[in-house]
Design a protein around this motif. Structure first.
Motif, PDB file in Angstrom:
ATOM      1  N   PHE A  22      92.545  89.618   7.085  1.00 53.63           N
ATOM      2  CA  PHE A  22      92.327  88.181   7.382  1.00 53.63           C
ATOM      3  C   PHE A  22      91.729  87.587   6.293  1.00 53.63           C
ATOM      4  O   PHE A  22      91.873  86.528   5.978  1.00 53.63           O
ATOM      5  N   ILE A  53      94.009  77.748   5.911  1.00 55.84           N
ATOM      6  CA  ILE A  53      93.420  77.331   6.996  1.00 55.84           C
ATOM      7  C   ILE A  53      92.931  76.190   7.238  1.00 55.84           C
ATOM      8  O   ILE A  53      93.209  75.419   8.350  1.00 55.84           O
ATOM      9  N   VAL A 111      95.412  80.700  14.428  1.00 55.91           N
ATOM     10  CA  VAL A 111      95.599  82.072  14.364  1.00 55.91           C
ATOM     11  C   VAL A 111      96.796  82.678  14.440  1.00 55.91           C
ATOM     12  O   VAL A 111      97.335  83.546  13.730  1.00 55.91           O
ATOM     13  N   LEU A 137      96.919  82.421  10.327  1.00 61.54           N
ATOM     14  CA  LEU A 137      96.294  83.488  10.005  1.00 61.54           C
ATOM     15  C   LEU A 137      96.867  84.962  10.164  1.00 61.54           C
ATOM     16  O   LEU A 137      96.769  85.872   9.357  1.00 61.54           O
ATOM     17  N   GLY A 140      97.814  87.301   7.202  1.00 64.05           N
ATOM     18  CA  GLY A 140      96.984  88.393   7.405  1.00 64.05           C
ATOM     19  C   GLY A 140      97.673  89.790   7.431  1.00 64.05           C
ATOM     20  O   GLY A 140      97.373  90.542   6.766  1.00 64.05           O
TER      21      GLY A 140
END
Lengths: 256, 220
Positions: free
Chosen positions: B109, B117, B131, B135, B139
């Motif tokens: 992350f 972001i 997310v 992310l 990630g």
């Protein structure tokens, strides 16, 4: 006189002991282009990022079309939902483009329309295609960012912002990360946007753009807003010595 | 060398290998899921919860798997946690793997550029959507090599489950060796099975990596 699109009053921002913005006052007129210029570290990007509250200001007020952003009332933070609601109508373009690398150009533009505006996938893709056509990338819609030049990536980023139909566009040094030969294509898209009457705030080192496209130019140094004037006034009859010095350094660096 | 004993023990060894693979797959999936949850709580949860989780990570990483398994299997009943060998083994593997997976996700992350972001926040995207859409996908890509690597390490930790009588490959191999005294043959079979499993995982992992990074790498 017409109400301001953005009204910045007595804004202060600290990073620990560092006073990054000092009592900044600035009115952004609607439908006009305002350029923020000044040396590196003068606080112009910080000020710009305060306008959509990506950066939290500590005191003062920033109003977008009359509505305070970031705070419910001075001192009490706004809810995340309300802040997101306000951000929907403020487009932002970053120095590093910040496209999502796992999505194609079209998906990058459609993402916000689907996830934030709640449009259907097909409707979002139609609008994404329109926005990309507008920035001259009709033939690159299926490309991932890694397969686009810097100038093309930045134009996708602009399309991503304008597809959301914002009332205001913020540009944070949109051409500073580009190879010199790619700067023009991005500036042209921005000029076209300006001629449509988009309210724009542009942090830039492109003095030519500021001189020819801006309706007003604000000069900042060391967290202070030194002067706001017409481009004519700032570039040809600067009233403050600090502007003089800045422009002289700029000319020396860019002359040959 | 006496390979004829394989005729007798072959089926048991294959069954054992099946249990090993099952333990590995479920242990990896559950461990990853728990690890991902931990990493997300560390990133978004309240600070006090983060501290508790940090303590959990330190304890699990700081003690041998064997000890954890004993505590779980023989100590568990004292607090009413009475599990059969296989569920206990799976739970043990899940707990053992989770802090390592959590650390892998955490650093994955961190490798996602903050600007991407911010770009999502700037258009008004809600945090859970960020997310899910930005992310996690990015990630996971940067976590993948480390995830594959740790899941390979986990394959070999499954042999410890034999101690609490999970009938996996090591358990069958031990039985075969004590009954026939063919330690070398039995353990060579064990080695061969593990080599095949690990080789498969790393090949699949590499292929997956090439596939999901295809669009992310700049080709000029």
């Amino acid at each position: 006189m017409q109400a301001s699109a953005v009204d910045i009053r007595k804004v202060n921002k600290y990073y620990g002991p560092f006073h990054a913005l000092k009592d900044v006052d600035l009115a952004i007129p609607p439908g006009k282009v305002t350029c923020l210029i000044g040396p590196s570290g003068s606080g112009k990007s910080t000020l710009l990022r305060c306008i959509n509250f990506l950066e939290e200001y500590d005191s003062g007020e920033i109003r977008i079309d009359g509505q305070l952003i970031g705070y419910e009332v001075p001192g009490r933070k706004m809810s995340g939902r309300k802040l997101r609601q306000m951000r929907r109508s403020i487009g932002m373009v970053f120095q590093q483009f910040n496209l999502w690398p796992h999505m194609t150009a079209k998906e990058n533009v459609a993402e916000g329309l689907i996830r934030v505006r709640g449009l259907s996938k097909s409707e979002a893709e139609t609008r994404a295609a329109e926005a990309l056509t507008k920035v001259g990338l009709a033939d690159k819609m299926g490309n991932h960012p890694a397969r686009l030049s810097g100038g093309q990536q930045q134009r996708v980023a602009i399309a991503r912002a304008i597809a959301m139909e914002p009332r205001l566009m913020l540009f944070d040094e949109p051409t500073s990360a580009l190879d010199p030969e790619l700067v023009g294509e991005v500036l042209n898209v921005m000029k076209a946007l300006a001629s449509e009457g988009m309210t724009m705030v542009v942090v830039t080192h492109e003095m030519g753009f500021a001189a020819h496209v801006a309706d007003q130019v604000a000069f900042m140094e060391k967290g202070e807003l030194v002067a706001v004037d017409s481009p004519q006034g700032i570039f040809h009859a600067p009233k403050d010595e600090r502007i003089w010095n800045f422009l002289r350094t700029y000319h020396e660096r860019n002359s040959f | 060398m006496e390979w004829s004993i394989l005729e007798q023990y072959g089926p048991a060894l294959l069954r054992g290998f099946g249990v090993t693979v099952l333990c590995w797959i479920l242990g990896t999936i559950f461990g990853m899921a728990l690890g991902l949850m931990i990493a997300l709580i560390q990133r978004y949860g309240p600070r006090w919860l983060g501290w508790i989780i940090q303590a959990y990570i330190e304890v699990i990483r700081g003690t041998p798997f064997l000890v954890q398994l004993f505590v779980l299997y023989y100590g568990g009943p004292l607090i009413g946690l009475r599990l059969d060998a296989l569920p206990a083994g799976l739970l043990g593997l899940t707990i053992y793997g989770s802090p390592y997976f959590a650390e892998i996700f955490r650093s994955g992350f961190r490798a996602v550029p903050h600007g991407q972001i911010e770009a999502a926040r700037a258009i008004g995207m809600a945090e859970p959507t960020i997310v899910r859409r930005v992310l996690l996908p990015l990630g996971l890509v940067s976590s993948l090599p480390a995830l594959v690597n740790f899941s390979i390490i986990l394959t070999k930790e499954t042999v410890i489950l034999s101690i609490i009588t999970v009938p996996e490959l090591m358990y069958q191999v031990s039985r075969m060796s004590t009954e026939t005294f063919r330690y070398l043959e039995a353990n060579l079979v064990l080695a061969l099975f593990f080599w095949a499993l690990v080789e498969t995982i790393s090949r699949v992992g590499r292929r997956l990596e090439t596939r999901i990074t295809k669009h992310l790498i700049e080709r000029t």
